[in-house]
Motif scaffolding. Structure first.
Motif, mmCIF file in Angstrom:
data_model
loop_
_atom_site.group_PDB
_atom_site.id
_atom_site.type_symbol
_atom_site.label_atom_id
_atom_site.label_comp_id
_atom_site.label_asym_id
_atom_site.label_seq_id
_atom_site.Cartn_x
_atom_site.Cartn_y
_atom_site.Cartn_z
ATOM 1 N N LYS A 70 2.384 -2.658 12.433
ATOM 2 C CA LYS A 70 1.386 -1.799 13.078
ATOM 3 C C LYS A 70 1.235 -0.540 12.210
ATOM 4 O O LYS A 70 1.753 0.520 12.527
ATOM 5 C CB LYS A 70 1.819 -1.435 14.493
ATOM 6 C CG LYS A 70 1.844 -2.601 15.440
ATOM 7 C CD LYS A 70 2.174 -2.127 16.841
ATOM 8 C CE LYS A 70 2.077 -3.245 17.840
ATOM 9 N NZ LYS A 70 2.354 -2.795 19.210
ATOM 10 N N TRP A 71 0.520 -0.722 11.124
ATOM 11 C CA TRP A 71 0.433 0.345 10.127
ATOM 12 C C TRP A 71 -0.291 1.566 10.650
ATOM 13 O O TRP A 71 0.065 2.696 10.305
ATOM 14 C CB TRP A 71 -0.227 -0.176 8.854
ATOM 15 C CG TRP A 71 0.461 -1.393 8.339
ATOM 16 C CD1 TRP A 71 -0.067 -2.630 8.197
ATOM 17 C CD2 TRP A 71 1.826 -1.499 7.924
ATOM 18 N NE1 TRP A 71 0.868 -3.512 7.719
ATOM 19 C CE2 TRP A 71 2.061 -2.829 7.543
ATOM 20 C CE3 TRP A 71 2.886 -0.599 7.841
ATOM 21 C CZ2 TRP A 71 3.274 -3.284 7.082
ATOM 22 C CZ3 TRP A 71 4.101 -1.041 7.384
ATOM 23 C CH2 TRP A 71 4.301 -2.366 7.008
ATOM 24 N N PHE A 72 -1.299 1.354 11.470
ATOM 25 C CA PHE A 72 -2.018 2.502 12.033
ATOM 26 C C PHE A 72 -1.081 3.328 12.905
ATOM 27 O O PHE A 72 -1.145 4.561 12.906
ATOM 28 C CB PHE A 72 -3.230 2.038 12.845
ATOM 29 C CG PHE A 72 -3.956 3.176 13.506
ATOM 30 C CD1 PHE A 72 -4.788 3.992 12.773
ATOM 31 C CD2 PHE A 72 -3.764 3.465 14.845
ATOM 32 C CE1 PHE A 72 -5.440 5.062 13.368
ATOM 33 C CE2 PHE A 72 -4.410 4.524 15.442
ATOM 34 C CZ PHE A 72 -5.248 5.325 14.703
ATOM 35 N N GLU A 73 -0.206 2.648 13.662
ATOM 36 C CA GLU A 73 0.728 3.374 14.525
ATOM 37 C C GLU A 73 1.698 4.233 13.700
ATOM 38 O O GLU A 73 2.063 5.332 14.105
ATOM 39 C CB GLU A 73 1.512 2.396 15.407
ATOM 40 C CG GLU A 73 0.658 1.627 16.392
ATOM 41 C CD GLU A 73 0.008 2.511 17.428
ATOM 42 O OE1 GLU A 73 0.581 3.568 17.766
ATOM 43 O OE2 GLU A 73 -1.070 2.156 17.914
ATOM 44 N N VAL A 74 2.108 3.701 12.556
ATOM 45 C CA VAL A 74 3.020 4.465 11.695
ATOM 46 C C VAL A 74 2.323 5.735 11.199
ATOM 47 O O VAL A 74 2.850 6.846 11.335
ATOM 48 C CB VAL A 74 3.504 3.610 10.505
ATOM 49 C CG1 VAL A 74 4.321 4.464 9.543
ATOM 50 C CG2 VAL A 74 4.319 2.431 10.991
ATOM 51 N N THR A 75 1.142 5.581 10.630
ATOM 52 C CA THR A 75 0.441 6.765 10.105
ATOM 53 C C THR A 75 0.013 7.702 11.228
ATOM 54 O O THR A 75 0.016 8.920 11.060
ATOM 55 C CB THR A 75 -0.787 6.348 9.276
ATOM 56 O OG1 THR A 75 -1.641 5.542 10.079
ATOM 57 C CG2 THR A 75 -0.370 5.582 8.045
#
Length: 198
Positions: free
Chosen positions: A126-131
């Motif tokens: 969940k790359w968006f959640e990380v950023t």
């Protein structure tokens, strides 16, 4: 002044009665407005006009001088453009105050909580959640760290932590799971080292 204002309201209300036309109504309102002009001028007989150009030229006692309405005029201002006085021992803000330091340390504690959420996001890709987690709250972290880090050793530890966080963000944007997880682990360690030095 209040009497002239009241009379202008009466004149404007009377101007819109049913027997008068639009032209008479606006003439009545204009006459009421003209009655206010002498009261607003606030000039005294035999007195020359007062003016001031940013406190440099002219009379400093004019109403607009310093734009100091509602300020404490017993002390000199920081500048002609500021309502705040010079920083000194009587200032309300004191950098070393315990409540400011406690607030900044609470931000670092919350940062630790936020970083602990990152591995679960990275494992699920969940790359968006990380950023998003990095930008949602972590912007407060940089200010808190810069406030608390005063010695050279603390500033170096802060730089290491900032670099680790940037590695997390870059790996998440490039969708590199292994690099992101390694950077998250590094950011946890560098944050712990930083907090230990503060």
């Amino acid at each position: 002044m209040k009497v002239a204002l009241a009379l202008s309201f009466v004149a404007s209300a009377a101007a819109f009665s049913q027997e008068t036309g639009r032209r008479e109504a606006f003439a009545g309102i204009a006459a009421a407005g003209a009655a206010l002009v002498p009261a607003v001028a606030n000039a005294a007989a035999g007195e020359s006009p007062r003016f001031s150009v940013f406190g440099l030229v002219g009379d400093g006692s004019s109403y607009s001088e310093g734009a100091a309405y509602g300020t404490d005029q017993s002390k000199p201002l920081y500048s002609p453009y500021s309502v705040y006085g010079d920083a000194g021992p009587e200032s309300l803000y004191k950098k070393e105050a315990a409540d400011y330091i406690a607030r900044k340390k609470a931000i670092l504690a919350e940062t630790k909580v936020r970083i602990s959420k990152l591995p679960a996001y990275a494992e699920k890709k969940k790359w968006f959640e990380v950023t998003d987690e990095l930008s949602r709250y972590m912007y407060e972290t940089r200010g808190a760290v810069k406030y608390l880090a005063t010695s050279v050793e603390q500033k170096e530890a802060a730089t290491e932590f900032f670099r680790a966080i940037e590695e997390v963000a870059n790996a998440a944007r490039l969708k590199r799971q292994d690099a992101c997880l390694a950077a998250i682990d590094k950011s946890k360690k560098t944050l712990d080292a930083l907090v230990a030095k503060l």
